[in-house]
Design a protein around this motif. Structure first.
Motif, PDB file in Angstrom:
ATOM      1  N   LEU A 341       1.405  -6.329 -29.856  1.00  0.00           N
ATOM      2  CA  LEU A 341       0.107  -6.806 -30.332  1.00  0.00           C
ATOM      3  C   LEU A 341      -0.428  -5.925 -31.453  1.00  0.00           C
ATOM      4  O   LEU A 341      -1.064  -6.423 -32.395  1.00  0.00           O
ATOM      5  CB  LEU A 341      -0.890  -6.851 -29.175  1.00  0.00           C
ATOM      6  N   GLN A 346       5.465 -10.861 -32.084  1.00  0.00           N
ATOM      7  CA  GLN A 346       5.547 -11.598 -30.837  1.00  0.00           C
ATOM      8  C   GLN A 346       6.834 -11.239 -30.097  1.00  0.00           C
ATOM      9  O   GLN A 346       7.750 -10.623 -30.656  1.00  0.00           O
ATOM     10  CB  GLN A 346       5.482 -13.099 -31.074  1.00  0.00           C
ATOM     11  N   PHE A 445       5.626 -15.165 -26.533  1.00  0.00           N
ATOM     12  CA  PHE A 445       4.337 -14.525 -26.274  1.00  0.00           C
ATOM     13  C   PHE A 445       3.891 -13.784 -27.533  1.00  0.00           C
ATOM     14  O   PHE A 445       4.685 -13.067 -28.142  1.00  0.00           O
ATOM     15  CB  PHE A 445       4.468 -13.540 -25.102  1.00  0.00           C
ATOM     16  N   PRO A 446       2.647 -13.960 -27.987  1.00  0.00           N
ATOM     17  CA  PRO A 446       1.549 -14.737 -27.374  1.00  0.00           C
ATOM     18  C   PRO A 446       1.396 -16.142 -27.957  1.00  0.00           C
ATOM     19  O   PRO A 446       0.309 -16.721 -27.850  1.00  0.00           O
ATOM     20  CB  PRO A 446       0.340 -13.870 -27.694  1.00  0.00           C
ATOM     21  N   THR A 449       1.258 -18.591 -24.825  1.00  0.00           N
ATOM     22  CA  THR A 449       0.175 -18.235 -23.910  1.00  0.00           C
ATOM     23  C   THR A 449      -0.238 -16.789 -24.163  1.00  0.00           C
ATOM     24  O   THR A 449       0.574 -15.970 -24.626  1.00  0.00           O
ATOM     25  CB  THR A 449       0.620 -18.388 -22.435  1.00  0.00           C
ATOM     26  N   ASN A 450      -1.495 -16.493 -23.845  1.00  0.00           N
ATOM     27  CA  ASN A 450      -1.982 -15.118 -24.013  1.00  0.00           C
ATOM     28  C   ASN A 450      -1.605 -14.225 -22.827  1.00  0.00           C
ATOM     29  O   ASN A 450      -1.820 -13.008 -22.875  1.00  0.00           O
ATOM     30  CB  ASN A 450      -3.506 -15.117 -24.183  1.00  0.00           C
TER      31      ASN A 450
END
Length: 474
Positions: A341, A346, A445-446, A449-450
């Motif tokens: 992040l 990702q 990810f993300p 979905t988070n």
């Protein structure tokens, strides 16, 4: 005595001479038979008696003066002796006190401090006071340095015992090498004996190019002389002692192995400029000795940290395949997620499952089944990058984390893995080799979905759908 009965006393001599003359006159009177002999004799006897009295009186007076002078001389001598005695006693007391201050008390303080050091209770408030610049002063100064070193080493050991990781301990060692021992150029190599490798852990940003040794020692630690012999290696004692040290650098080196569980667990390398004199060598030896003090007191802690690290690593690795297990994912997922992040990248997640694996165990036995799992693990590792993570998720299921990927990268890797598995010839209990296929589900990810664990669930759902459709293609 100012006057005597000798020739220095003319009056006394005259008196004696008068007495002798009167005696001679009386003798002549007797010899010449003077008719008035008795009258003359009485007259001369009376005169002689007066002279004798006068002489006796003078003599007594001189004797009294002589006695007084003798008494004065004796008193003077006694007083002089008394004064000398008092001076001697005073000097004795002075030198006794001085010797006590200069020798006895420092030695008593040293004994007390040595006892304190032996019991581990070093009190810096009781350091020796340096009151002179002689040998005792120099001894006191050196002893205070020793107390400082022992105290520093004691505190250092307590600090590293509370550190949680081996890397933190190596960092503490690096600090004391530089700040306490005064060694500016050094390396700490961590030794991985099972893999026969070693890597630089301090300074943290050190590269292979900055090494003073040939880089081959990193891939084959047996080439390192200190690691191989398990004792200190110094070019100060024998120039060119280690063939891996690059002599063209114009430097000297001292390498000290850190012996844990009977084997070198790390190597500390100290680099110095070429020495010019015996004083240079002495200063270097003092620095190395101080560094060794810290090393020796850290060995037990390093051994414990390495053991804990090994146990922890073994608890995070699957014993059969050598891949990470689910516990690794639980412990390190937050760290992996935070890094991705932060870099605004990702993770592509691949959930993999060997098709019809139960038939392998049923038809060929569990040994062949274990062999298939090992070979599958090898193919998976070879199909991804070094930065990616391959996990044995359970049974014949594997989870692959592709780190810092672009969109659709996971699908490409999944196809690559499928092809590599189909090309692999697995060991069989019968004639010929086994051919196997693998099914995979992919999520990102993300992007999808988070939630990281939700992304794993998505990949598992995709895998289940693939199994239901009984297709080999992703």
């Amino acid at each position: 005595m100012t006057n005597t009965l000798a020739k220095d006393d003319p009056i006394g001599q005259q008196s004696l001479q008068n007495i002798l003359n009167r005696i001679k006159i009386m003798d002549d009177l007797i010899v010449n038979k003077n008719p008035n002999i008795w009258e003359e004799l009485n007259k001369n006897l009376e005169l002689t008696n007066n002279v004798i009295k006068e002489f006796s009186k003078r003599t007594n007076k001189q004797l009294e003066e002589y006695s007084n002078q003798m008494n004065e001389a004796i008193k003077y001598a006694i007083n002089s002796i008394a004064i000398v005695f008092l001076i001697a006693v005073s000097l004795l007391l002075f030198f006794t006190r001085w010797l006590t201050e200069a020798f006895s008390r420092p030695i008593e303080s040293m004994i007390h401090q040595i006892h304190s050091i032996g019991t581990g209770e070093v009190d810096l408030n009781k350091k020796l006071k340096i009151k002179s610049e002689d040998e005792i002063g120099a001894l006191s100064q050196e002893f205070n340095k020793l107390v400082d070193t022992v105290y520093g080493v004691t505190v250092f050991k307590k600090v590293i015992e509370e550190d949680t990781t081996l890397a933190a301990v190596y960092g503490r060692l690096a600090d004391v090498f530089e700040n306490e021992s005064g060694i500016e150029d050094f390396r700490i190599f961590d030794v991985n004996l099972p893999k026969e490798q070693m890597n630089i852990v301090q300074p943290p940003l050190a590269s292979e190019e900055s090494m003073m040794c040939h880089a081959e020692i990193l891939n084959d630690c047996s080439l390192c002389r200190a690691q191989k012999t398990a004792h200190k290696i110094s070019s100060l004692e024998y120039e060119g002692v280690c063939k891996q040290f690059i002599n063209s650098t114009g430097k000297e080196h001292v390498c000290i192995p850190l012996i844990v569980t009977g084997k070198p667990g790390a190597v500390a390398q100290f680099i110095f400029d070429k020495h010019q004199s015996d004083e240079d060598i002495e200063r270097i030896n003092e620095k190395v000795f101080k560094a060794e003090s810290y090393i020796k007191n850290s060995l037990s802690v390093i051994e414990t940290k390495q053991l804990m690290h090994t146990l922890r690593e073994s608890s995070l690795v699957d014993g059969l395949t050598g891949l990470y297990n689910r516990r690794f994912l639980q412990d390190h997922s937050n760290q992996i997620i935070a890094g991705v992040l932060r870099r605004k990248k990702q993770i592509s997640l691949l959930m993999c499952d060997m098709d019809f694996f139960k038939q392998v165990n049923d038809e060929h036995g569990h040994d062949i089944g274990d062999s298939v799992l090992k070979d599958t693990s090898r193919v998976l590792r070879e199909s991804v990058r070094d930065a990616d993570v391959v996990i044995r998720f359970g049974g014949e299921e594997f989870l692959i984390l592709l780190i810092d990927t672009d969109p659709d990268y996971g699908m490409k890797v999944a196809e690559k893995i499928r092809e590599n598995i189909e090309k692999t010839k697995f060991k069989s209990s019968k004639a010929g080799a086994l051919k196997k296929t693998i099914s995979m589900g992919v999520s990102e990810f993300p992007k999808d979905t988070n939630g990281f664990w939700q992304a794993i669930k998505y990949a598992d759902v995709a895998l289940t759908m693939q199994k239901i459709m009984e297709e080999i293609n992703v």
